[in-house]
Design a protein around this motif. Structure first.
Motif, mmCIF file in Angstrom:
data_model
loop_
_atom_site.group_PDB
_atom_site.id
_atom_site.type_symbol
_atom_site.label_atom_id
_atom_site.label_comp_id
_atom_site.label_asym_id
_atom_site.label_seq_id
_atom_site.Cartn_x
_atom_site.Cartn_y
_atom_site.Cartn_z
ATOM 1 N N THR A 35 0.734 -1.052 0.023
ATOM 2 C CA THR A 35 -0.081 -0.131 0.020
ATOM 3 C C THR A 35 0.756 1.330 0.063
ATOM 4 O OG1 THR A 35 -0.084 -0.035 2.319
ATOM 5 C CG2 THR A 35 -1.667 -1.330 1.265
ATOM 6 N N GLU A 36 2.184 0.988 0.321
ATOM 7 C CA GLU A 36 3.104 2.315 0.303
ATOM 8 C C GLU A 36 4.150 1.858 -0.039
ATOM 9 O OE1 GLU A 36 2.921 4.547 4.150
ATOM 10 O OE2 GLU A 36 4.879 3.981 4.371
ATOM 11 N N VAL A 37 5.063 2.903 -0.721
ATOM 12 C CA VAL A 37 6.489 2.691 -1.122
ATOM 13 C C VAL A 37 7.190 3.926 -0.567
ATOM 14 C CG1 VAL A 37 6.133 3.788 -3.464
ATOM 15 C CG2 VAL A 37 8.002 2.123 -3.180
ATOM 16 N N ARG A 38 8.393 3.348 -0.208
ATOM 17 C CA ARG A 38 9.169 4.744 0.367
ATOM 18 C C ARG A 38 10.518 4.749 -0.204
ATOM 19 N NH1 ARG A 38 8.672 5.911 6.197
ATOM 20 N NH2 ARG A 38 6.338 5.542 6.743
ATOM 21 N N ILE A 39 11.046 6.014 -0.397
ATOM 22 C CA ILE A 39 12.276 6.453 -1.192
ATOM 23 C C ILE A 39 13.091 7.002 -0.037
ATOM 24 C CG2 ILE A 39 13.355 7.310 -3.235
ATOM 25 C CD1 ILE A 39 10.601 7.007 -4.756
ATOM 26 N N ALA A 40 14.408 6.543 -0.043
ATOM 27 C CA ALA A 40 15.090 6.968 0.826
ATOM 28 C C ALA A 40 15.989 8.304 0.185
ATOM 29 C CB ALA A 40 16.091 6.109 1.492
ATOM 30 N N ASP A 41 16.188 9.428 1.006
ATOM 31 C CA ASP A 41 17.035 10.371 0.317
ATOM 32 C C ASP A 41 17.713 11.151 1.517
ATOM 33 O OD1 ASP A 41 16.977 12.627 -2.000
ATOM 34 O OD2 ASP A 41 17.325 13.489 -0.251
ATOM 35 N N SER A 42 19.008 11.380 1.257
ATOM 36 C CA SER A 42 19.866 11.563 2.360
ATOM 37 C C SER A 42 19.858 13.261 2.430
ATOM 38 C CB SER A 42 21.247 11.189 2.161
ATOM 39 O OG SER A 42 21.911 11.520 1.066
ATOM 40 N N LYS A 43 19.383 13.832 1.371
ATOM 41 C CA LYS A 43 19.109 15.277 1.669
ATOM 42 C C LYS A 43 18.015 15.782 2.217
ATOM 43 C CE LYS A 43 19.976 19.711 -1.048
ATOM 44 N NZ LYS A 43 18.558 20.276 -0.881
ATOM 45 N N GLY A 44 16.840 15.186 1.513
ATOM 46 C CA GLY A 44 15.473 15.664 2.087
ATOM 47 C C GLY A 44 14.901 16.650 1.392
ATOM 48 N N ASP A 45 15.443 17.902 1.498
ATOM 49 C CA ASP A 45 14.858 19.135 1.046
ATOM 50 C C ASP A 45 14.954 19.395 -0.340
ATOM 51 O OD1 ASP A 45 13.387 21.654 0.452
ATOM 52 O OD2 ASP A 45 14.575 22.692 2.008
ATOM 53 N N TRP A 46 13.956 19.264 -1.606
ATOM 54 C CA TRP A 46 14.049 19.865 -2.662
ATOM 55 C C TRP A 46 13.174 20.417 -3.083
ATOM 56 C CZ3 TRP A 46 18.590 18.528 -4.759
ATOM 57 C CH2 TRP A 46 19.400 17.524 -4.433
ATOM 58 N N GLY A 47 12.472 21.058 -2.131
ATOM 59 C CA GLY A 47 11.268 22.342 -2.414
ATOM 60 C C GLY A 47 10.361 21.658 -2.674
ATOM 61 N N TYR A 48 9.174 22.418 -2.734
ATOM 62 C CA TYR A 48 7.976 22.226 -2.970
ATOM 63 C C TYR A 48 7.576 21.571 -4.641
ATOM 64 C CZ TYR A 48 6.172 23.736 1.501
ATOM 65 O OH TYR A 48 6.415 23.930 2.851
ATOM 66 N N PRO A 49 6.723 20.600 -4.774
ATOM 67 C CA PRO A 49 6.643 20.045 -6.212
ATOM 68 C C PRO A 49 5.744 20.979 -6.999
ATOM 69 C CG PRO A 49 5.344 18.974 -4.783
ATOM 70 C CD PRO A 49 5.994 20.068 -3.703
ATOM 71 N N ASN A 50 6.185 22.221 -7.488
ATOM 72 C CA ASN A 50 5.531 22.714 -8.513
ATOM 73 C C ASN A 50 6.644 23.681 -9.248
ATOM 74 O OD1 ASN A 50 5.683 25.702 -7.933
ATOM 75 N ND2 ASN A 50 3.757 25.691 -7.274
ATOM 76 N N ALA A 53 18.642 2.472 5.750
ATOM 77 C CA ALA A 53 17.323 2.635 5.471
ATOM 78 C C ALA A 53 16.577 1.517 4.872
ATOM 79 C CB ALA A 53 16.914 3.956 5.125
ATOM 80 N N LEU A 54 17.238 1.427 3.702
ATOM 81 C CA LEU A 54 16.903 0.238 2.578
ATOM 82 C C LEU A 54 16.832 -1.431 3.221
ATOM 83 C CD1 LEU A 54 16.165 -0.422 -0.052
ATOM 84 C CD2 LEU A 54 18.544 -1.074 -0.620
ATOM 85 N N CYS A 55 17.740 -1.555 3.955
ATOM 86 C CA CYS A 55 17.918 -2.814 4.514
ATOM 87 C C CYS A 55 17.155 -2.938 5.821
ATOM 88 C CB CYS A 55 19.578 -2.934 4.921
ATOM 89 S SG CYS A 55 20.404 -3.176 3.426
ATOM 90 N N SER A 56 16.578 -1.969 6.721
ATOM 91 C CA SER A 56 16.042 -2.013 7.846
ATOM 92 C C SER A 56 14.488 -1.981 7.195
ATOM 93 C CB SER A 56 16.225 -0.941 8.643
ATOM 94 O OG SER A 56 15.838 0.411 7.991
ATOM 95 N N GLY A 57 14.290 -1.960 6.171
ATOM 96 C CA GLY A 57 12.765 -1.662 5.519
ATOM 97 C C GLY A 57 12.103 -0.377 5.835
ATOM 98 N N GLN A 58 12.845 0.466 6.348
ATOM 99 C CA GLN A 58 12.309 1.969 6.286
ATOM 100 C C GLN A 58 12.181 2.635 4.955
ATOM 101 O OE1 GLN A 58 14.887 4.090 8.875
ATOM 102 N NE2 GLN A 58 14.879 2.354 10.533
ATOM 103 N N ALA A 59 12.733 1.936 3.978
ATOM 104 C CA ALA A 59 12.796 2.514 2.665
ATOM 105 C C ALA A 59 12.965 1.329 1.697
ATOM 106 C CB ALA A 59 14.002 3.361 2.144
ATOM 107 N N ASP A 60 12.326 1.574 0.400
ATOM 108 C CA ASP A 60 12.202 0.373 -0.439
ATOM 109 C C ASP A 60 13.009 0.728 -1.770
ATOM 110 O OD1 ASP A 60 10.109 -0.745 0.979
ATOM 111 O OD2 ASP A 60 8.908 0.881 0.345
ATOM 112 N N LEU A 61 13.747 1.702 -1.738
ATOM 113 C CA LEU A 61 14.500 2.378 -3.092
ATOM 114 C C LEU A 61 15.495 3.421 -2.565
ATOM 115 C CD1 LEU A 61 15.206 2.364 -6.126
ATOM 116 C CD2 LEU A 61 13.516 4.198 -6.261
ATOM 117 N N ALA A 62 16.635 2.897 -2.874
ATOM 118 C CA ALA A 62 17.740 4.004 -2.516
ATOM 119 C C ALA A 62 19.152 3.881 -3.316
ATOM 120 C CB ALA A 62 18.225 3.538 -1.112
#
Length: 527
Positions: free
Chosen positions: A29-44, A231-240
């Motif tokens: 029901t959910e997919v998580r993508i890991a990112d080490s920076k985090g802030d890439w601005g708002y999506p517009n 994060a990927l290996c602990s299941g906190q993320a699904d793609l990294a």
């Protein structure tokens, strides 16, 4: 990452893997993508950070007329398209079932409005100077009329320009300041729900009315993770994104590892507007002083390939194998410097006009997908330049600070990098000429060679593939001779994902949009 850190990293991951492979995944029901920076601005278009990850975050929400998958261009809001040479016009047949997130239909009028709106309020990712206008020419047809033939149109406009809802934006006169929730109404597969700036997390929810079918997951989440692999290996993320050294262990434990072609390049930016960097001989002395191979070996444990000085890699269809090459030759570097009046001091370093000569080198930690990377590129380059007698002040900075200083010409040398080099060769225009840079911090903005500038203009107008190829070849040659920036290396680009989620992530042929080398293509969550 040092060898010691790598050891403990691997040890930590090994401790997690038994847990990872023993837990059966419930219905996704959910997919998580890991990112080490985090802030890439708002999506517009006016609020995302002007690098690839910022565009990708927007792409989940806003669709374009066409898109790309692992094989090339595919339909999106347009079912089909054609070029009318006589009228210099691209004609698109629109998808009749496309809807905005608020339920209204997507129409040709929205597309025509989008073009006019971006002409009035420019969006840096799309240059529309070659497009005269767009008109709704049928119930489901829109036509773009060009001022002149424009070879990159399909990728540069059709596959990059996000289509905006006219009923939202026609009332907005300051798009950069527009913060209403409607600013994120799109026609893409996911609805933007939240961006936590402090935590660096994004939340999107599936748009059930998506015209290409209901997304495979209900929620898409970006999580900020200092260590995406953990994060990927602990299941906190699904793609990294992963370091190349982790590949064997991850594959052994059932993770799927995918590798991209050379779609990202590390470069040495040069302020060629100031002496002595404005002298081509000095830039050629630099390139002889720098060993690409040594950077790869010492800073990346051999994980990468020396870059072509013409920017495009051998993976690109229009790569010129005759692009000039420069051997690592400290003796030749010294010979050039001394021919320019530099003199060796008693300490072995050069003086110029009686004063010690030294340069400032800015270094920041950035690699593929905009992720921070604790490499030693700056340190190795400093060592190499000092070995030939150029004293270097090395300053390590955060990437946004380096970007700002490069953009404002407040630098001498800077290590930076970017993607986009596997897409349309218009990237040469954007990374060389100020006219096409559109504010890019990665562009050399070099205007000193008329033949080069004329070829850059001409290759955009050339619709014949063979004639355009010849021009692109010559552009690479001249760029490598002039060296307004020095291409250093193409890093190995790997990502890993958990296949038990039932999603097959992939790298896009030519990169997402204008060449973004990130495996976060929205089609992976649709098909």
């Amino acid at each position: 990452m040092t060898k010691r850190n790598l050891f403990f990293h691997a040890l930590f991951i090994s401790s997690l893997l038994p847990f990872l492979v023993s837990v059966p995944w419930a219905q996704t029901t959910e997919v998580r993508i890991a990112d080490s920076k985090g802030d890439w601005g708002y999506p517009n278009p006016w609020r995302h950070y002007p690098r690839g990850p910022g565009y990708v975050r927007m792409s989940w929400v806003l669709d374009t007329l066409i898109w790309k998958d692992e094989k090339g261009m595919v339909p999106a809001l347009a079912r089909s398209w054609s070029y009318d040479q006589g009228r210099k016009a691209f004609v698109f047949q629109m998808e009749p079932h496309a809807k905005w997130h608020d339920g209204r239909p997507v129409t040709p009028e929205d597309v025509a409005f989008t073009l006019a709106y971006f002409k009035k309020y420019p969006y840096g990712w799309v240059v529309l100077e070659k497009v005269e206008r767009a008109e709704a020419t049928g119930p489901h047809q829109v036509t773009f009329f060009l001022k002149e033939p424009y070879a990159p149109f399909l990728e540069d406009v059709g596959g990059t320009m996000p289509i905006l809802p006219k009923h939202v934006w026609e009332k907005v006169s300051d798009p950069k300041a527009y913060e209403d929730p409607e600013a994120y109404v799109g026609s893409g597969p996911f609805v933007f729900k939240d961006f936590d700036v402090a935590k660096g997390t994004y939340l999107y929810e599936a748009f059930h009315g998506y015209y290409q079918g209901r997304p495979k997951v209900e929620r898409l989440v970006y999580v900020k993770a200092a260590d995406p692999i953990a994060a990927l290996c602990s299941g906190q993320a699904d793609l990294a994104s992963i370091e190349p050294e982790m590949r064997p262990l991850l594959e052994q434990r059932g993770m799927k590892v995918i590798e991209d072609k050379a779609g990202w390049v590390k470069k040495l930016m040069i302020n060629h507007r100031m002496a002595p960097f404005d002298d081509r001989r000095f830039r050629q002395a630099l390139v002889h002083a720098i060993s690409q191979e040594e950077i790869i070996q010492k800073a990346h444990r051999g994980r990468g390939r020396p870059a072509s000085y013409g920017l495009l890699s051998a993976d690109h269809d229009l790569y010129n194998p005759a692009t000039p090459k420069y051997a690592h030759d400290p003796g030749r570097a010294r010979q050039i410097l001394e021919s320019m009046g530099f003199q060796r001091g008693t300490d072995g370093f050069y003086v110029k006009d009686g004063r010690p000569f030294r340069v400032e080198l800015l270094a920041s930690s950035i690699t593929v997908a905009g992720q921070p990377s604790s490499d030693r590129d700056g340190e190795v380059i400093r060592h190499q330049l000092e070995a030939v007698g150029i004293r270097v002040d090395l300053r390590n900075m955060e990437q946004p600070t380096t970007d700002a200083k490069v953009k404002n010409w407040d630098f001498q040398l800077a290590v930076s990098g970017h993607g986009g080099i596997m897409g349309d060769p218009k990237i040469l225009n954007e990374m060389i000429s100020e006219e096409y840079a559109a504010g890019s911090v990665n562009s050399a903005r070099f205007q000193a060679n008329k033949e080069l500038l004329d070829l850059l203009d001409a290759q955009l107008r050339e619709m014949d593939p063979d004639r355009r190829k010849a021009m692109v070849y010559r552009i690479q040659e001249i760029f490598a001779q002039e060296l307004p920036s020095i291409c250093l290396y193409y890093p190995e680009t790997l990502s890993a994902y958990n296949p038990n989620k039932g999603i097959r992530w992939f790298y896009t042929k030519g990169g997402i949009s204008k060449g973004i080398p990130i495996p976060q293509n929205k089609l992976a969550l649709i098909r």
